[in-house]
Scaffold this motif. Structure first.
Motif, PDB file in Angstrom:
ATOM      1  N   UNK A 131       1.003   1.912   0.175  1.00  0.00           N
ATOM      2  CA  UNK A 131       1.376   3.355   0.760  1.00  0.00           C
ATOM      3  C   UNK A 131       1.671   3.218   2.355  1.00  0.00           C
ATOM      4  N   UNK A 132       1.126   2.249   2.679  1.00  0.00           N
ATOM      5  CA  UNK A 132       1.320   2.051   4.378  1.00  0.00           C
ATOM      6  C   UNK A 132       2.113   0.724   4.586  1.00  0.00           C
ATOM      7  N   UNK A 133       2.541  -0.297   3.842  1.00  0.00           N
ATOM      8  CA  UNK A 133       3.326  -1.415   3.941  1.00  0.00           C
ATOM      9  C   UNK A 133       2.524  -2.059   4.999  1.00  0.00           C
ATOM     10  N   UNK A 134       1.010  -2.280   4.974  1.00  0.00           N
ATOM     11  CA  UNK A 134       0.442  -3.302   5.756  1.00  0.00           C
ATOM     12  C   UNK A 134       0.038  -4.477   4.980  1.00  0.00           C
ATOM     13  N   UNK A 135       0.018  -5.635   5.727  1.00  0.00           N
ATOM     14  CA  UNK A 135      -0.185  -6.769   5.138  1.00  0.00           C
ATOM     15  C   UNK A 135      -1.577  -7.280   5.134  1.00  0.00           C
ATOM     16  N   UNK A 136      -2.208  -7.041   3.766  1.00  0.00           N
ATOM     17  CA  UNK A 136      -3.557  -7.020   3.484  1.00  0.00           C
ATOM     18  C   UNK A 136      -4.063  -8.736   3.761  1.00  0.00           C
TER      19      UNK A 136
END
Length: 221
Positions: A131-136
């Motif tokens: 949903x946030x497009x962050x690199x996990x």
């Protein structure tokens, strides 16, 4: 009230796992007061060979699914299904396909603070990615998630900087494959019943009730 134990084998970059999680959440809410559901999250890696820094998400996915048209069809379907259970998939925001080993290590460490802490970390990882497009796969992102879930940031930072539990996570993934898990999500209920895929809320609700009733009836049933 019977307790039903579920081990969920999943990967945090699997959209069907996110969908399955939210459907299960609704099923658990449906049986609240009837059945206590205890959940443990178990690791799986869809792309174990990706480098630590990850790769370009769009190129990787198009190559994996057989072209951009197939990707677009899958995303359109998932967006509709996600809306039904409160997921705002934003696939355009996802830039990196990460290696998820460190995310799974974080999930493992969160379990030491209890099931609720582990569930919170899992929820935040899914939301960050889809949903946030962050690199996990990025340690700063993982540390932010850990801190927001109430974990000790300096402790998690030290663990991430080490090789702690890399082998243990790998062994769990190997074990899942050895018992026949070839895709995720896979929900293993009471170490006996395997529910493959993101089943419907109704199916999961009925499964929880039926297995609780069998447990109440005793071993003969």
């Amino acid at each position: 009230m019977q307790t039903v134990n579920i081990d969920i084998v999943s990967d945090v970059v699997c959209p069907w796992c996110y969908l399955g999680k939210n459907r299960l959440d609704q099923a658990v809410a449906n049986v609240a007061g009837e059945v206590h559901v205890a959940i443990q999250w178990r690791p799986y890696q869809l792309n174990p060979d990706l480098p630590p820094e990850g790769v370009d998400h769009k190129q990787h996915l198009a190559a994996k699914l057989g072209g951009q048209a197939a990707v677009d069809r899958a995303h359109q379907m998932l967006e509709g299904l996600g809306q039904e259970v409160g997921i705002a998939f934003d696939f355009d925001a996802v830039k990196i396909s990460p290696n998820t080993l460190d995310a799974h290590r974080l999930i493992r460490w969160a379990a030491t603070s209890g099931d609720a802490a582990q569930a919170d970390v899992v929820r935040r990882l899914f939301k960050a990615n889809f949903e946030e497009g962050r690199n996990v796969g990025d340690h700063d992102v993982l540390l932010d998630i850990a801190e927001r879930a109430g974990l000790d940031r300096p402790v998690i930072a030290a663990l991430l900087a080490s090789d702690a539990d890399k082998d243990a996570v790998g062994q769990e993934i190997d074990m899942a494959r050895e018992i026949g898990v070839t895709g995720v999500p896979c929900m293993i209920i009471e170490q006996q019943y395997a529910v493959m895929g993101a089943q419907s809320v109704e199916t999961l609700t009925n499964a929880l009730r039926e297995i609780a009733q069998m447990k109440a009836a005793g071993p003969a049933h």
